[in-house]
Design a protein around this motif. Structure first.
Motif, mmCIF file in Angstrom:
data_model
loop_
_atom_site.group_PDB
_atom_site.id
_atom_site.type_symbol
_atom_site.label_atom_id
_atom_site.label_comp_id
_atom_site.label_asym_id
_atom_site.label_seq_id
_atom_site.Cartn_x
_atom_site.Cartn_y
_atom_site.Cartn_z
ATOM 1 N N ASP A 231 123.788 75.013 38.935
ATOM 2 C CA ASP A 231 124.702 74.511 39.966
ATOM 3 C C ASP A 231 126.117 74.313 39.440
ATOM 4 N N LYS A 232 126.319 74.501 38.140
ATOM 5 C CA LYS A 232 127.670 74.431 37.564
ATOM 6 C C LYS A 232 128.456 75.727 37.796
ATOM 7 N N TYR A 233 127.740 76.783 38.157
ATOM 8 C CA TYR A 233 128.380 78.085 38.295
ATOM 9 C C TYR A 233 129.023 78.246 39.669
ATOM 10 N N ASP A 234 130.286 78.653 39.660
ATOM 11 C CA ASP A 234 131.036 78.892 40.892
ATOM 12 C C ASP A 234 131.404 80.372 40.955
ATOM 13 N N ASP A 235 130.761 81.103 41.845
ATOM 14 C CA ASP A 235 130.979 82.537 41.979
ATOM 15 C C ASP A 235 132.413 82.884 42.379
ATOM 16 N N ASP A 237 135.071 81.377 41.122
ATOM 17 C CA ASP A 237 135.937 81.162 39.961
ATOM 18 C C ASP A 237 135.942 82.448 39.137
ATOM 19 N N PRO A 238 137.080 83.151 39.037
ATOM 20 C CA PRO A 238 137.095 84.449 38.349
ATOM 21 C C PRO A 238 136.729 84.366 36.869
ATOM 22 N N VAL A 239 137.071 83.260 36.212
ATOM 23 C CA VAL A 239 136.734 83.109 34.796
ATOM 24 C C VAL A 239 135.223 82.968 34.629
ATOM 25 N N GLN A 240 134.617 82.116 35.449
ATOM 26 C CA GLN A 240 133.172 81.940 35.390
ATOM 27 C C GLN A 240 132.446 83.229 35.793
ATOM 28 N N LYS A 241 132.971 83.896 36.796
ATOM 29 C CA LYS A 241 132.330 85.137 37.245
ATOM 30 C C LYS A 241 132.358 86.189 36.147
ATOM 31 N N ARG A 242 133.451 86.262 35.400
ATOM 32 C CA ARG A 242 133.534 87.208 34.294
ATOM 33 C C ARG A 242 132.516 86.881 33.217
ATOM 34 N N ASP A 281 119.064 72.161 30.149
ATOM 35 C CA ASP A 281 119.943 71.139 30.713
ATOM 36 C C ASP A 281 120.398 70.173 29.615
ATOM 37 N N PRO A 282 121.702 70.079 29.387
ATOM 38 C CA PRO A 282 122.179 69.173 28.323
ATOM 39 C C PRO A 282 121.933 67.703 28.624
ATOM 40 N N ASN A 283 121.540 67.383 29.848
ATOM 41 C CA ASN A 283 121.244 65.991 30.220
ATOM 42 C C ASN A 283 119.751 65.706 30.308
ATOM 43 N N SER A 284 118.916 66.627 29.831
ATOM 44 C CA SER A 284 117.473 66.401 29.877
ATOM 45 C C SER A 284 117.069 65.291 28.910
ATOM 46 N N PRO A 285 115.922 64.654 29.123
ATOM 47 C CA PRO A 285 115.509 63.524 28.265
ATOM 48 C C PRO A 285 115.413 63.852 26.780
ATOM 49 N N LEU A 286 115.098 65.112 26.438
ATOM 50 C CA LEU A 286 114.927 65.489 25.038
ATOM 51 C C LEU A 286 116.166 66.151 24.446
ATOM 52 N N LEU A 352 126.955 84.619 26.418
ATOM 53 C CA LEU A 352 125.861 83.653 26.449
ATOM 54 C C LEU A 352 126.305 82.312 25.868
ATOM 55 N N VAL A 353 127.059 82.363 24.784
ATOM 56 C CA VAL A 353 127.567 81.116 24.199
ATOM 57 C C VAL A 353 128.491 80.403 25.185
ATOM 58 N N LYS A 354 129.418 81.137 25.791
ATOM 59 C CA LYS A 354 130.340 80.530 26.758
ATOM 60 C C LYS A 354 129.588 79.957 27.952
ATOM 61 N N SER A 355 128.616 80.691 28.448
ATOM 62 C CA SER A 355 127.852 80.207 29.603
ATOM 63 C C SER A 355 127.019 78.990 29.231
ATOM 64 N N GLY A 356 126.517 78.962 27.986
ATOM 65 C CA GLY A 356 125.731 77.826 27.536
ATOM 66 C C GLY A 356 126.573 76.587 27.315
ATOM 67 N N GLU A 357 127.747 76.762 26.755
ATOM 68 C CA GLU A 357 128.645 75.627 26.507
ATOM 69 C C GLU A 357 129.041 74.932 27.810
#
Length: 392
Positions: A231-235, A237-242, A281-286, A352-357
């Motif tokens: 849900d963080k992805y905004d189609d 947003d040209p930077v995110q889409k790239r 998810d960076p906010n998951s319990p673990l 992948l790194v950018k999308s993960g960050e």
């Protein structure tokens, strides 16, 4: 514009599944330089128009969907040897707990699915999109169940069979060539199914999920780690889409689904959703007990044996590999197009790194679903049909 006919007649590069060395495999491909170069060009041509105009990609997506099986087949003809050289025989990410090695994390990620499915001796399970069989062999050893790997890439199927024989596991597993959107198995015949970062290659998730539903016995379960946008992805947003487009191009994905679209696809073919969780998810319990899933690609420059073990995955390791294959290709010791493949994989890794960050994407959206025990409990199940139209 279409390239379907050209793709359909494209020869497969010469490859030997029994060769253990990355350099020997490049040398083998170099005995048939034309088909290797044609395969490289065919794959990269599919993405040309999107690179010029990232705002409007619908026509390109439609074409890639219609040729997804061929597109992905060519992709894995090109990248399988690179994957094994840099990553190992399990082509997937994993939750990386701080007290574990990369190899331990990968095995635990696979064994988790076996536990969730309740696999045990006497059960027959399918690995949907099995790669060269790293997870298949681990899960067969861990559970004692018989695991059949399904894969549409001939080279990976042969490699999977060779490795199973070499490791003495042929009595517990096998590999079958076939399209996971049109499986060569009878309906209601299998006790369980799993997929690890593979079904994202389907033209439509509904297609592969529907086939998994068909071949499972009533009451059987399917577990998966899916590649999805969050849900963080905004189609818009040209930077995110790239970034997401580079993930798709570098991994042969016609179009990534979102998490809600994935769950809707599962329900549309008749599955009951038992549980799901985004393990990235960076906010998951673990989360505090883990390193980020993309850390092997991002690199962590500390001097310890674990970091040295996975140096090939890091930016420095990938740069060195890229320079090596450039030199080999220049000296005509590797086939034309090898450098392009290396560059493609570096594009994928950086994206992948950018999308993960930014958590725009997850490679490990876990879900466990069940085929209802009775037909009356699944009104949509029998009505599933393959989807080929444009759009989700």
């Amino acid at each position: 514009m279409t390239r379907t006919a050209a793709v359909a007649t494209l020869p497969t590069p010469v490859q030997d599944p029994e060769l253990s060395s990355f350099l020997l495999r490049l040398r083998k491909k170099n005995t048939d330089v034309t088909s290797h170069k044609d395969t490289v060009d065919s794959y990269t041509n599919y993405w040309d128009s999107d690179r010029k105009n990232i705002k409007d990609t619908e026509d390109s997506v439609a074409e890639r969907r219609s040729n997804s099986d061929k597109l992905t087949n060519h992709f894995y003809d090109l990248v399988t040897d690179f994957y094994e050289y840099g990553w190992g025989t399990s082509f997937h990410f994993a939750r990386m707990f701080r007290d574990q090695s990369f190899k331990q994390s990968v095995a635990q990620h696979e064994d988790f699915l076996a536990l969730k499915l309740g696999l045990k001796p006497g059960m027959e399970c399918i690995d949907v999109g099995c790669g060269v069989g790293g997870p298949l062999r681990e899960i067969a050893k861990f559970s004692g169940a018989f695991v059949t790997g399904l894969n549409n890439n001939s080279y990976q199927v042969d490699r999977c069979r060779h490795l199973a024989n070499e490791l003495g596991l042929s009595s517990l597993c096998k590999a079958v060539k076939g399209d996971f959107q049109n499986m060569p198995f009878p309906s209601n015949s299998l006790d369980a199914a799993y997929a690890i970062e593979a079904t994202c290659h389907a033209a439509r998730l509904e297609n592969v999920y529907g086939e998994i539903f068909r071949v499972l016995k009533p009451g059987a379960q399917f577990a998966c780690y899916e590649w999805l946008t969050t849900d963080k992805y905004d189609d818009k947003d040209p930077v995110q889409k790239r970034i997401i487009h580079d993930v798709e191009e570098g991994n042969s994905i016609a179009k990534l689904y979102s998490i809600p679209e994935c769950l809707a696809a599962l329900r549309s073919v008749g599955f009951e959703v038992i549980e799901y969780n985004d393990f990235a998810d960076p906010n998951s319990p673990l989360a505090d007990a883990q390193e980020p899933w993309y850390l092997p690609l991002q690199g962590k420059f500390t001097f310890n044996m674990e970091q040295l073990h996975r140096w090939r995955m890091t930016p420095l390791g990938r740069w060195m590999t890229d320079k090596m294959v450039f030199s080999l290709e220049t000296l005509r010791l590797a086939p034309p197009g090898t450098r392009k493949v290396s560059s493609l994989l570096n594009l994928a890794a950086d994206a992948l790194v950018k999308s993960g960050e930014q958590h725009l994407f997850t490679p490990m959206f876990f879900f466990l679903v069940r085929k209802p025990a009775t037909a009356s409990a699944a009104p949509a199940a029998a009505g599933y049909s393959r989807i080929d139209a444009v759009g989700h």
